[in-house]
Design a protein around this motif. Sequence first.
Motif, PDB file in Angstrom:
ATOM      1  N   VAL A  82       0.822  -1.225   0.000  1.00 35.66           N
ATOM      2  CA  VAL A  82       0.000   0.000   0.000  1.00 35.66           C
ATOM      3  C   VAL A  82       0.852   1.270   0.000  1.00 35.66           C
ATOM      4  O   VAL A  82       0.445   2.286  -0.559  1.00 35.66           O
ATOM      5  CB  VAL A  82      -1.059   0.009   1.128  1.00 35.66           C
TER       6      VAL A  82
ATOM      7  N   ASN B 151      -5.066  -3.010  -8.673  1.00 40.67           N
ATOM      8  CA  ASN B 151      -6.311  -2.249  -8.628  1.00 40.67           C
ATOM      9  C   ASN B 151      -6.778  -2.093 -10.075  1.00 40.67           C
ATOM     10  O   ASN B 151      -6.122  -1.448 -10.882  1.00 40.67           O
ATOM     11  CB  ASN B 151      -6.060  -0.880  -7.982  1.00 40.67           C
TER      12      ASN B 151
ATOM     13  N   HIS C 195      -7.110  -3.174   1.635  1.00 41.28           N
ATOM     14  CA  HIS C 195      -6.929  -2.049   0.716  1.00 41.28           C
ATOM     15  C   HIS C 195      -6.567  -0.807   1.517  1.00 41.28           C
ATOM     16  O   HIS C 195      -6.743  -0.756   2.723  1.00 41.28           O
ATOM     17  CB  HIS C 195      -8.147  -1.824  -0.176  1.00 41.28           C
TER      18      HIS C 195
ATOM     19  N   CYS D  32      -4.424  -2.847  -3.053  1.00 36.01           N
ATOM     20  CA  CYS D  32      -5.381  -3.846  -2.597  1.00 36.01           C
ATOM     21  C   CYS D  32      -4.791  -5.246  -2.742  1.00 36.01           C
ATOM     22  O   CYS D  32      -3.785  -5.451  -3.413  1.00 36.01           O
ATOM     23  CB  CYS D  32      -6.685  -3.742  -3.379  1.00 36.01           C
TER      24      CYS D  32
ATOM     25  N   TYR E 131     -11.073   1.153  -5.341  1.00 38.49           N
ATOM     26  CA  TYR E 131     -10.346  -0.011  -5.841  1.00 38.49           C
ATOM     27  C   TYR E 131     -11.354  -1.052  -6.308  1.00 38.49           C
ATOM     28  O   TYR E 131     -12.472  -1.124  -5.801  1.00 38.49           O
ATOM     29  CB  TYR E 131      -9.411  -0.610  -4.782  1.00 38.49           C
TER      30      TYR E 131
ATOM     31  N   GLU F 105      -5.020   3.720  -4.408  1.00 40.41           N
ATOM     32  CA  GLU F 105      -5.372   2.660  -3.465  1.00 40.41           C
ATOM     33  C   GLU F 105      -4.689   1.367  -3.880  1.00 40.41           C
ATOM     34  O   GLU F 105      -4.727   0.974  -5.036  1.00 40.41           O
ATOM     35  CB  GLU F 105      -6.894   2.442  -3.411  1.00 40.41           C
TER      36      GLU F 105
END
Length: 152
Positions: A29, A59, A95, A38, A69, A36
């Motif tokens: 992340v 994403n 996420h 994930c 996302y 975003e």
Amino acid sequence: GTLLSLSGERYKKLISINRVVSKTIINHVENTYPEEGCGGLIGTDSRIRKVEEAVPLRNRITESRHNRYVIDAQDILLVENNAKKKGLDLLGFFHSHPNAPANPSVFDLENSWPWYSYIIISVKEGKATDKISWRLKNDRSKFDMEELLEIE
């Protein structure tokens, strides 16, 4: 919150994650910031959900990547199949919320399932700050916070 087991016993919603898996999530992340990031969470599900592995995913959304996302159904199937080969289950997803709190958004509420855990990580200026696990109520009305245990 508490859950009722089949025997009628009440127990808390708990999920555990070890530091190595947690680091995989944080690295992903932070590297996808300001978009975003994930991924999937796989492990075992008993009285305590135990995350054994985090699987970073792409994403797939094309617009508003800083606050949305989407995980492709094919990616979910791949993660589930790989988990099953290891004798594990897909427990949920993680996420990030770039420059926003680690609380579920309206978009999260509309695009989640009650049987999964959702770990949301707040990332501010490229650094992960808060990490909170959530589980959607069965009636899909709201998320309940899930106790997140970091273990060795």
